[in-house]
Write a protein that holds these residues in place. Structure first.
Motif, PDB file in Angstrom:
ATOM      1  N   GLY A 180      -4.351   3.663 -17.299  1.00  0.00           N
ATOM      2  CA  GLY A 180      -5.490   3.774 -18.186  1.00  0.00           C
ATOM      3  C   GLY A 180      -6.492   2.647 -18.081  1.00  0.00           C
ATOM      4  O   GLY A 180      -7.516   2.666 -18.781  1.00  0.00           O
ATOM      5  N   ARG A 181      -6.264   1.666 -17.226  1.00  0.00           N
ATOM      6  CA  ARG A 181      -7.189   0.544 -17.098  1.00  0.00           C
ATOM      7  C   ARG A 181      -8.239   0.847 -16.031  1.00  0.00           C
ATOM      8  O   ARG A 181      -7.920   1.314 -14.940  1.00  0.00           O
ATOM      9  N   GLU A 182      -9.481   0.529 -16.338  1.00  0.00           N
ATOM     10  CA  GLU A 182     -10.555   0.761 -15.382  1.00  0.00           C
ATOM     11  C   GLU A 182     -10.434  -0.182 -14.187  1.00  0.00           C
ATOM     12  O   GLU A 182     -10.731   0.192 -13.055  1.00  0.00           O
ATOM     13  N   ARG A 183      -9.983  -1.427 -14.451  1.00  0.00           N
ATOM     14  CA  ARG A 183      -9.842  -2.424 -13.372  1.00  0.00           C
ATOM     15  C   ARG A 183      -8.357  -2.704 -13.181  1.00  0.00           C
ATOM     16  O   ARG A 183      -7.787  -3.591 -13.819  1.00  0.00           O
ATOM     17  N   ALA A 184      -7.748  -1.935 -12.316  1.00  0.00           N
ATOM     18  CA  ALA A 184      -6.308  -2.055 -12.095  1.00  0.00           C
ATOM     19  C   ALA A 184      -6.007  -3.216 -11.156  1.00  0.00           C
ATOM     20  O   ALA A 184      -6.769  -3.513 -10.234  1.00  0.00           O
ATOM     21  N   ALA A 185      -4.883  -3.880 -11.396  1.00  0.00           N
ATOM     22  CA  ALA A 185      -4.440  -4.982 -10.537  1.00  0.00           C
ATOM     23  C   ALA A 185      -3.724  -4.418  -9.318  1.00  0.00           C
ATOM     24  O   ALA A 185      -2.899  -3.509  -9.435  1.00  0.00           O
ATOM     25  N   GLY A 186      -4.012  -4.969  -8.146  1.00  0.00           N
ATOM     26  CA  GLY A 186      -3.506  -4.423  -6.892  1.00  0.00           C
ATOM     27  C   GLY A 186      -2.391  -5.240  -6.273  1.00  0.00           C
ATOM     28  O   GLY A 186      -2.021  -6.315  -6.752  1.00  0.00           O
ATOM     29  N   PHE A 187      -1.860  -4.722  -5.163  1.00  0.00           N
ATOM     30  CA  PHE A 187      -0.757  -5.343  -4.428  1.00  0.00           C
ATOM     31  C   PHE A 187      -1.027  -5.125  -2.944  1.00  0.00           C
ATOM     32  O   PHE A 187      -1.075  -3.988  -2.475  1.00  0.00           O
ATOM     33  N   TYR A 188      -1.215  -6.215  -2.192  1.00  0.00           N
ATOM     34  CA  TYR A 188      -1.636  -6.112  -0.799  1.00  0.00           C
ATOM     35  C   TYR A 188      -0.794  -7.026   0.094  1.00  0.00           C
ATOM     36  O   TYR A 188      -0.157  -7.960  -0.381  1.00  0.00           O
ATOM     37  N   GLY A 189      -0.841  -6.767   1.398  1.00  0.00           N
ATOM     38  CA  GLY A 189      -0.142  -7.592   2.379  1.00  0.00           C
ATOM     39  C   GLY A 189      -1.110  -8.452   3.177  1.00  0.00           C
ATOM     40  O   GLY A 189      -2.194  -8.000   3.542  1.00  0.00           O
ATOM     41  N   LEU A 190      -0.703  -9.669   3.468  1.00  0.00           N
ATOM     42  CA  LEU A 190      -1.553 -10.618   4.179  1.00  0.00           C
ATOM     43  C   LEU A 190      -1.211 -10.761   5.657  1.00  0.00           C
ATOM     44  O   LEU A 190      -1.990 -11.350   6.406  1.00  0.00           O
ATOM     45  N   ASP A 191      -0.067 -10.267   6.092  1.00  0.00           N
ATOM     46  CA  ASP A 191       0.462 -10.683   7.382  1.00  0.00           C
ATOM     47  C   ASP A 191      -0.181  -9.950   8.560  1.00  0.00           C
ATOM     48  O   ASP A 191      -0.929  -8.987   8.392  1.00  0.00           O
ATOM     49  N   VAL A 192       0.175 -10.400   9.769  1.00  0.00           N
ATOM     50  CA  VAL A 192      -0.518  -9.994  10.978  1.00  0.00           C
ATOM     51  C   VAL A 192       0.360  -9.181  11.930  1.00  0.00           C
ATOM     52  O   VAL A 192      -0.102  -8.755  12.980  1.00  0.00           O
ATOM     53  N   TYR A 193       1.603  -8.917  11.581  1.00  0.00           N
ATOM     54  CA  TYR A 193       2.551  -8.352  12.540  1.00  0.00           C
ATOM     55  C   TYR A 193       2.364  -6.872  12.855  1.00  0.00           C
ATOM     56  O   TYR A 193       2.823  -6.394  13.881  1.00  0.00           O
ATOM     57  N   SER A 194       1.714  -6.115  11.988  1.00  0.00           N
ATOM     58  CA  SER A 194       1.819  -4.652  12.016  1.00  0.00           C
ATOM     59  C   SER A 194       0.861  -3.994  13.003  1.00  0.00           C
ATOM     60  O   SER A 194       0.067  -3.125  12.638  1.00  0.00           O
ATOM     61  N   LEU A 195       0.937  -4.371  14.265  1.00  0.00           N
ATOM     62  CA  LEU A 195       0.052  -3.802  15.280  1.00  0.00           C
ATOM     63  C   LEU A 195       0.177  -2.287  15.346  1.00  0.00           C
ATOM     64  O   LEU A 195      -0.810  -1.546  15.228  1.00  0.00           O
ATOM     65  N   TRP A 196       1.390  -1.789  15.540  1.00  0.00           N
ATOM     66  CA  TRP A 196       1.594  -0.348  15.732  1.00  0.00           C
ATOM     67  C   TRP A 196       1.390   0.412  14.429  1.00  0.00           C
ATOM     68  O   TRP A 196       0.766   1.487  14.420  1.00  0.00           O
ATOM     69  N   GLU A 197       1.895  -0.146  13.321  1.00  0.00           N
ATOM     70  CA  GLU A 197       1.770   0.542  12.027  1.00  0.00           C
ATOM     71  C   GLU A 197       0.310   0.655  11.603  1.00  0.00           C
ATOM     72  O   GLU A 197      -0.114   1.669  11.036  1.00  0.00           O
ATOM     73  N   SER A 198      -0.461  -0.393  11.863  1.00  0.00           N
ATOM     74  CA  SER A 198      -1.888  -0.336  11.522  1.00  0.00           C
ATOM     75  C   SER A 198      -2.622   0.684  12.387  1.00  0.00           C
ATOM     76  O   SER A 198      -3.516   1.399  11.908  1.00  0.00           O
TER      77      SER A 198
END
Length: 436
Positions: free
Chosen positions: A132-150
């Motif tokens: 119900g919040r207009e500005r929801a808090a997020g969850f993200y990844g910072l790392d660089v390993y995911s060549l194939w997944e990206s």
């Protein structure tokens, strides 16, 4: 009782004088107040396999989100996997019904870093908080390993929303295809032949940065796709750099983390504020350790240099003894291992001798910190660990320069993995969800 000569040591007395008790969440209030005015708060960990580090970071982050309007958590994890958690906590369409199911999607070794019950509890809480919040808090990844997944994620996005970019994405896929998703094979091939896929991934990034398709089911879909392209560019460089000796690959990785953090802050707006969860070796300012002499930097140092000390707060975590989840070799079976008592001369050993209990230290520049500017060993355990080599697990550290605050835990427990390698029917531990 008369004090022993050890108890009269100036350093131990100084530790006692500067320490604050840490018994429950209310004791976090002084720390949270010092963090509240920052734009960037980084919360560390001395190991990648300790339950209490995750729980205390979650408790601190919860207060920063609830009371002080922080916008997101950015963790030492792969972007594609963590973005699925982001979609879940924001309740986007087709994002999953249970955090456990989403986190079981983390299948890159070491899976336990994020596929654990501690993260499940936090993700479930964050989803409820965001409801119900207009500005929801997020969850993200910072790392660089995911060549194939990206690359997989990009192809999926452009196939659905931007067919004009599909041919270019498939050309990039074709460049990497001979290496059968083996980063080491790609790195060795480029070193031997001087042939790489750098031009292809840069071209894809430029293409994706200049188109604006519609993402019906995902308000952040365009940002996600572009970030996956940035990951690919830096991952390709990272794996090529990895074959050479020196600090190049480490520095490239932490520079990528800093660039990702900056993109997240820009994306969330001029008044946005972010929280980072990563190992102490990334969070604590590298200039206060022997990393500086080795020519290495990290995200804590880069953030202080770019944003200034007033807008950045770095919090280190340490423990004296307990147990930990780790593997004895890279890619090996995870194990619950004993965590021996820290040596008396290390920071964790000194705090144990001074307090014998959990404690909180705020290095606010008001005096009383001179003793904490000494260089002493500070425990650092990654995903590979062998207790008999414990003496090599300490980084020379000037504690009050490396961090703005330090959380000491006297005894800790191993993290609680989801056991996704063995069974998807694992039950939560007895104390789950730890007050959430």
């Amino acid at each position: 009782m008369k004090a022993s000569s050890e108890e009269r040591e100036p350093l131990l007395e100084n530790i006692r004088a500067l320490s604050q008790p840490l018994r429950n969440r209310a004791d976090l209030d002084p720390l949270v107040e010092t963090l509240a005015g920052a734009r960037i708060v980084m919360l560390g960990e001395a190991t990648h396999g300790t339950s209490e580090f995750y729980l205390w970071r979650a408790a601190i982050s919860r207060q920063l989100i609830e009371k002080h309007g922080f916008d997101f958590i950015a963790v030492e994890g792969d972007w594609p996997d963590c973005y699925r958690v982001n979609r879940f906590v924001k309740n986007y369409p087709q994002s999953g019904e249970r955090a456990r199911e989403v986190l079981c999607g983390f299948d890159r070794w070491p899976t336990w870093m994020w596929a654990n019950w501690e993260t499940v509890a936090f993700a479930e809480w964050l989803r409820k908080y965001n409801c119900g919040r207009e500005r929801a808090a997020g969850f993200y990844g910072l790392d660089v390993y995911s060549l194939w997944e990206s690359l997989d994620a990009i192809i999926g996005h452009v196939r659905a929303t931007d067919p004009q970019s599909l041919a270019l994405a498939e050309r990039v896929f074709g460049c990497f295809q001979p290496h059968d998703r083996d980063e080491r094979h790609y790195a060795r091939h480029t070193a031997a032949t001087h042939q790489d896929c750098a031009d292809e991934v840069v071209g894809l990034l430029l293409r994706l940065a200049h188109r604006r398709p519609r993402h019906e089911a995902d308000p952040e879909g365009d940002f996600d796709t572009e970030q996956n392209a940035h990951v690919m560019v830096n991952a390709e460089r990272y794996y090529r750099t990895m074959v050479a000796a020196g600090p190049g690959s480490w520095n490239l990785r932490d520079t990528h983390m800093m660039e990702t953090l900056n993109r997240l802050l820009l994306y969330h707006g001029a008044d946005s504020k972010g929280i980072v969860w990563a190992h102490n070796t990334h969070v604590g300012d590298a200039r206060a350790t022997d990393m500086r002499r080795a020519g290495m930097h990290n995200i804590g140092q880069l953030a202080r240099e770019e944003w200034g000390a007033d807008l950045v707060r770095l919090v280190g975590f340490g423990c004296h003894r307990g147990s930990v989840i780790a593997g004895r070799r890279w890619g090996g079976e995870r194990q619950k291992m004993p965590l021996p008592e820290a040596p008396a001369h290390a920071w964790e050993g000194l705090v144990h001798r001074a307090l014998g209990d959990d404690g909180l230290f705020l290095f606010d520049g008001e005096g009383g910190c001179d003793q904490f500017l000494q260089s002493r060993g500070h425990r650092a355990i990654g995903v590979v660990y062998n207790p008999q080599y414990e003496r090599f697990q300490y980084v020379p550290t000037e504690l009050a320069r490396r961090y703005d605050a330090f959380v000491h835990l006297e005894e800790t427990r191993a993290l609680h993995p989801l056991h996704i390698e063995a069974s998807r029917e694992a039950e939560p531990p007895d104390t789950y969800p730890w007050g959430f």
